[in-house]
Design a protein around this motif. Structure first.
Motif, PDB file in Angstrom:
ATOM      1  N   ALA A  14     -25.186  55.276  19.527  1.00  0.00           N
ATOM      2  CA  ALA A  14     -25.417  56.502  18.733  1.00  0.00           C
ATOM      3  C   ALA A  14     -26.216  56.312  20.402  1.00  0.00           C
ATOM      4  N   SER A  15     -26.918  55.367  20.721  1.00  0.00           N
ATOM      5  CA  SER A  15     -28.045  55.745  22.107  1.00  0.00           C
ATOM      6  C   SER A  15     -27.886  55.840  23.466  1.00  0.00           C
ATOM      7  N   VAL A  16     -26.057  56.266  23.601  1.00  0.00           N
ATOM      8  CA  VAL A  16     -25.886  56.730  24.555  1.00  0.00           C
ATOM      9  C   VAL A  16     -26.076  58.000  25.234  1.00  0.00           C
ATOM     10  N   PRO A  17     -26.175  59.011  24.049  1.00  0.00           N
ATOM     11  CA  PRO A  17     -26.676  60.263  24.015  1.00  0.00           C
ATOM     12  C   PRO A  17     -28.012  60.086  24.418  1.00  0.00           C
ATOM     13  N   VAL A  18     -28.972  59.458  23.426  1.00  0.00           N
ATOM     14  CA  VAL A  18     -30.100  59.760  23.554  1.00  0.00           C
ATOM     15  C   VAL A  18     -30.290  59.014  25.250  1.00  0.00           C
ATOM     16  N   VAL A  19     -29.977  58.479  25.981  1.00  0.00           N
ATOM     17  CA  VAL A  19     -29.661  57.934  26.863  1.00  0.00           C
ATOM     18  C   VAL A  19     -30.158  58.990  28.054  1.00  0.00           C
ATOM     19  N   ALA A  20     -28.983  59.709  27.837  1.00  0.00           N
ATOM     20  CA  ALA A  20     -28.379  60.365  28.743  1.00  0.00           C
ATOM     21  C   ALA A  20     -29.591  62.107  28.752  1.00  0.00           C
ATOM     22  N   ALA A  21     -29.702  61.554  27.183  1.00  0.00           N
ATOM     23  CA  ALA A  21     -30.662  63.114  27.596  1.00  0.00           C
ATOM     24  C   ALA A  21     -32.182  62.581  28.002  1.00  0.00           C
ATOM     25  N   LEU A  22     -32.252  61.563  28.532  1.00  0.00           N
ATOM     26  CA  LEU A  22     -33.539  61.386  28.951  1.00  0.00           C
ATOM     27  C   LEU A  22     -33.245  61.130  29.726  1.00  0.00           C
ATOM     28  N   SER A  23     -32.428  61.864  30.799  1.00  0.00           N
ATOM     29  CA  SER A  23     -31.917  61.840  31.802  1.00  0.00           C
ATOM     30  C   SER A  23     -31.929  60.022  32.781  1.00  0.00           C
ATOM     31  N   ALA A  24     -31.528  59.548  31.527  1.00  0.00           N
ATOM     32  CA  ALA A  24     -31.975  58.095  32.731  1.00  0.00           C
ATOM     33  C   ALA A  24     -30.672  58.017  33.676  1.00  0.00           C
ATOM     34  N   PRO A  25     -30.994  56.894  34.813  1.00  0.00           N
ATOM     35  CA  PRO A  25     -29.940  56.825  35.776  1.00  0.00           C
ATOM     36  C   PRO A  25     -28.496  56.535  35.141  1.00  0.00           C
ATOM     37  N   ALA A  26     -27.636  57.186  35.727  1.00  0.00           N
ATOM     38  CA  ALA A  26     -25.655  57.276  34.970  1.00  0.00           C
ATOM     39  C   ALA A  26     -25.611  55.611  35.108  1.00  0.00           C
ATOM     40  N   ALA A  27     -25.632  54.985  36.038  1.00  0.00           N
ATOM     41  CA  ALA A  27     -25.606  53.507  35.805  1.00  0.00           C
ATOM     42  C   ALA A  27     -25.908  53.041  34.254  1.00  0.00           C
ATOM     43  N   VAL A  28     -27.059  53.127  33.919  1.00  0.00           N
ATOM     44  CA  VAL A  28     -27.589  52.216  32.694  1.00  0.00           C
ATOM     45  C   VAL A  28     -26.912  53.494  31.804  1.00  0.00           C
ATOM     46  N   THR A  29     -26.332  54.720  31.653  1.00  0.00           N
ATOM     47  CA  THR A  29     -26.032  55.691  30.256  1.00  0.00           C
ATOM     48  C   THR A  29     -24.554  54.981  30.552  1.00  0.00           C
ATOM     49  N   ALA A  30     -23.915  54.297  31.648  1.00  0.00           N
ATOM     50  CA  ALA A  30     -23.088  53.947  31.721  1.00  0.00           C
ATOM     51  C   ALA A  30     -22.904  52.391  30.976  1.00  0.00           C
ATOM     52  N   THR A  31     -23.504  52.040  31.314  1.00  0.00           N
ATOM     53  CA  THR A  31     -23.878  50.099  30.880  1.00  0.00           C
ATOM     54  C   THR A  31     -23.272  50.159  29.656  1.00  0.00           C
ATOM     55  N   ILE A  32     -24.784  51.056  28.971  1.00  0.00           N
ATOM     56  CA  ILE A  32     -24.463  51.313  27.631  1.00  0.00           C
ATOM     57  C   ILE A  32     -23.210  51.118  27.039  1.00  0.00           C
ATOM     58  N   ALA A  33     -23.049  52.553  27.173  1.00  0.00           N
ATOM     59  CA  ALA A  33     -20.530  52.909  27.087  1.00  0.00           C
ATOM     60  C   ALA A  33     -20.471  51.777  27.159  1.00  0.00           C
ATOM     61  N   ALA A  34     -20.351  50.625  28.480  1.00  0.00           N
ATOM     62  CA  ALA A  34     -19.201  49.840  28.974  1.00  0.00           C
ATOM     63  C   ALA A  34     -19.240  48.907  27.779  1.00  0.00           C
ATOM     64  N   ALA A  35     -21.264  48.319  27.208  1.00  0.00           N
ATOM     65  CA  ALA A  35     -21.259  47.364  26.014  1.00  0.00           C
ATOM     66  C   ALA A  35     -20.518  48.256  25.194  1.00  0.00           C
ATOM     67  N   VAL A  36     -20.715  49.156  24.124  1.00  0.00           N
ATOM     68  CA  VAL A  36     -19.580  49.801  23.196  1.00  0.00           C
ATOM     69  C   VAL A  36     -18.330  49.561  22.724  1.00  0.00           C
ATOM     70  N   VAL A  37     -17.183  49.823  24.656  1.00  0.00           N
ATOM     71  CA  VAL A  37     -16.006  49.077  24.758  1.00  0.00           C
ATOM     72  C   VAL A  37     -15.755  47.435  25.024  1.00  0.00           C
ATOM     73  N   VAL A  38     -16.465  47.022  25.453  1.00  0.00           N
ATOM     74  CA  VAL A  38     -16.581  45.255  25.312  1.00  0.00           C
ATOM     75  C   VAL A  38     -16.901  44.818  23.858  1.00  0.00           C
ATOM     76  N   ALA A  39     -17.588  45.515  23.010  1.00  0.00           N
ATOM     77  CA  ALA A  39     -17.440  45.178  21.717  1.00  0.00           C
ATOM     78  C   ALA A  39     -16.339  44.885  20.934  1.00  0.00           C
ATOM     79  N   GLU A  40     -15.631  47.176  21.373  1.00  0.00           N
ATOM     80  CA  GLU A  40     -14.858  46.882  20.465  1.00  0.00           C
ATOM     81  C   GLU A  40     -13.550  46.142  21.201  1.00  0.00           C
ATOM     82  N   GLY A  41     -13.614  46.179  21.910  1.00  0.00           N
ATOM     83  CA  GLY A  41     -12.256  44.840  22.753  1.00  0.00           C
ATOM     84  C   GLY A  41     -12.466  43.002  22.337  1.00  0.00           C
ATOM     85  N   ALA A  42     -13.781  42.841  22.541  1.00  0.00           N
ATOM     86  CA  ALA A  42     -13.615  41.726  21.377  1.00  0.00           C
ATOM     87  C   ALA A  42     -12.764  41.654  19.521  1.00  0.00           C
TER      88      ALA A  42
END
Length: 141
Positions: free
Chosen positions: A41-69
């Motif tokens: 849920a924080s991914v769109p918020v971070v993206a809307a706040l114009s955070a660097p793409a690397a930050v948004t991508a890292t947060i999104a990747a954490a979701v993928v890692v959790a699902e993989g686990a």
């Protein structure tokens, strides 16, 4: 019931083991899922706040890692299987104590031992099948 009865001890130990393992798997599953939801849920918020793409991508990747686990460790499946086995063991315990159902016969202690072992053996086989299925590499196209 004598405290030193190995059949009763086995039932009691298995019931405790499946109950505690089921509860632990449930807690882990719910924690991982809640974290996944919160972080996702924080991914769109971070993206809307114009955070660097690397930050948004890292947060999104954490979701993928959790699902993989979750897919790797199968906490949800384990929770349900362990809980089911614990409930089946409880069912056998109460029938045995009430001397009802299949436990009306004279050989009820031997029957209890057989049924407890059948339940735990069946659960173990199911667990192995599920975990082997999830640990096998995907077939290549």
């Amino acid at each position: 019931m004598a405290e030193t009865d190995p059949v009763w001890e086995r039932l009691t130990e298995q019931l405790q083991w499946y109950s505690s393992k089921g509860a632990a798997a449930q807690r882990t599953y719910k924690r991982v899922k809640f974290a996944q939801i919160a972080v996702g849920a924080s991914v769109p918020v971070v993206a809307a706040l114009s955070a660097p793409a690397a930050v948004t991508a890292t947060i999104a990747a954490a979701v993928v890692v959790a699902e993989g686990a979750q897919q790797l460790f199968q906490w949800h499946t384990s929770w349900l299987q362990y809980r089911s086995t614990a409930e089946s063991l409880k069912h056998e315990k109460y029938l045995y104590l009430a001397q009802s159902g299949p436990y009306r016969a004279n050989d009820r202690r031997a029957l209890l031992a057989e049924r407890v072992e059948a339940l735990t053996s069946s659960e173990h086989t199911t667990w192995m099948t599920e975990h082997q299925r999830h640990s096998e590499p995907a077939a290549s196209p």
